[in-house]
Design an enzyme around this catalytic site. Sequence first.
Site, mmCIF file in Angstrom:
data_model
loop_
_atom_site.group_PDB
_atom_site.id
_atom_site.type_symbol
_atom_site.label_atom_id
_atom_site.label_comp_id
_atom_site.label_asym_id
_atom_site.label_seq_id
_atom_site.Cartn_x
_atom_site.Cartn_y
_atom_site.Cartn_z
ATOM 1 C CE LYS A 25 -3.870 -2.495 1.830
ATOM 2 N NZ LYS A 25 -4.607 -3.050 2.927
ATOM 3 C CD GLN A 66 -3.742 -4.809 5.976
ATOM 4 O OE1 GLN A 66 -3.544 -3.826 5.285
ATOM 5 N NE2 GLN A 66 -4.367 -5.879 5.507
ATOM 6 C CG ASP A 84 -10.114 -0.967 3.674
ATOM 7 O OD1 ASP A 84 -9.725 -1.229 2.525
ATOM 8 O OD2 ASP A 84 -9.487 -1.259 4.706
#
Length: 283
Positions: free
Chosen positions: A53, A97, A120
């Site tokens: 990322k 995460q 997300d």
Amino acid sequence: MAKIIDGRAVAASVRAGLKAECEQFYADNGFRPGLAVIIVGEDPASQVYVRNKEKGCNEVGFYSEVYRLPADTTEETLLALVDKLNKDDKIHGILCQLPLPKHLDETKVILAIDPSKDVDAFHPENVGKIMIGNYSFLPCTPAGVMKLIESTGVDISGKECVVIGRSNIVGKPQAMLLLQKNGTVTICHSRTKDLAEVTRRADILVVAIGKADFITGDMIKEGAVVIDVGMNRKDDGKLTGDVDFASCEPKASFITPVPGGVGPMTITMLLQNTMTSAKNHLK
Ligand code: NAP
């Protein structure tokens, strides 16, 4: 013989577009889209995802911050960091995460992220917006799958679409996105009776189960578009999908490989969401 859908090539082309868009954004506004990634603990797979990322951000010219917190971080500390990032004008996307260490409540953390920075698209507000088709962010993996299907030129409208898997991050939103493109959508899961009977009807089959080489050639229709979301590590360390490529490829019209199919799209769509968020924050 199927045409192989090259996820790396599609991702590279989206990223090239984002890089150009980012330079224009910077020229116009004097700052760059910013993504903050939080990782708690040492999970090796998560470490790789977070590094990728960060690399993705550098590639397209975004500003990025990575917070590597120890495994024993308290919920209070984590929520305080999320709160700080929610208020930080340099940051337009925040992601934590997953999975988190067991003592931390993932739902609480997802709820703490400002929905306008939830790149997300896991926050219930964003999930709800996807349901009604009025969204800012699409969940990254299903959005990546849609780009791959689009790259084939196959029109989803009116097609029999079968999604295997009903997770909140892949299966359910995937079905919704296919429905929004006017597919006739069936969702299968572990209680589905006679799975093969359903999968053989699919013009477009999206597989997100998490079981290596589970879908075999006898389970798919001649000419189907087969998208393999699965990422499974075999005993020899090799990555493999949920679709048995060797037996499905001769029957499919298009098929994604693993690796090199859906995987490269997920982070690309995260970058796309961060760009969208930065633009939304200008308004
Ligand atoms: P998950 O939360 O474990 O969900 C798996 C789904 O598969 C569940 O809905 C389950 O049904 C269903 N399933 C399990 N066994 C089945 C069977 N025998 N027949 C039919 N359905 C069955 O997994 P996920 O998070 O959605 O991920 C799925 C796969 O995609 C994993 O391999 C994961 O690593 C991969 N993935 C890849 C990316 C990427 O970027 N490429 C991103 C996310 C996930 P029930 O609901 O009935 O249990």
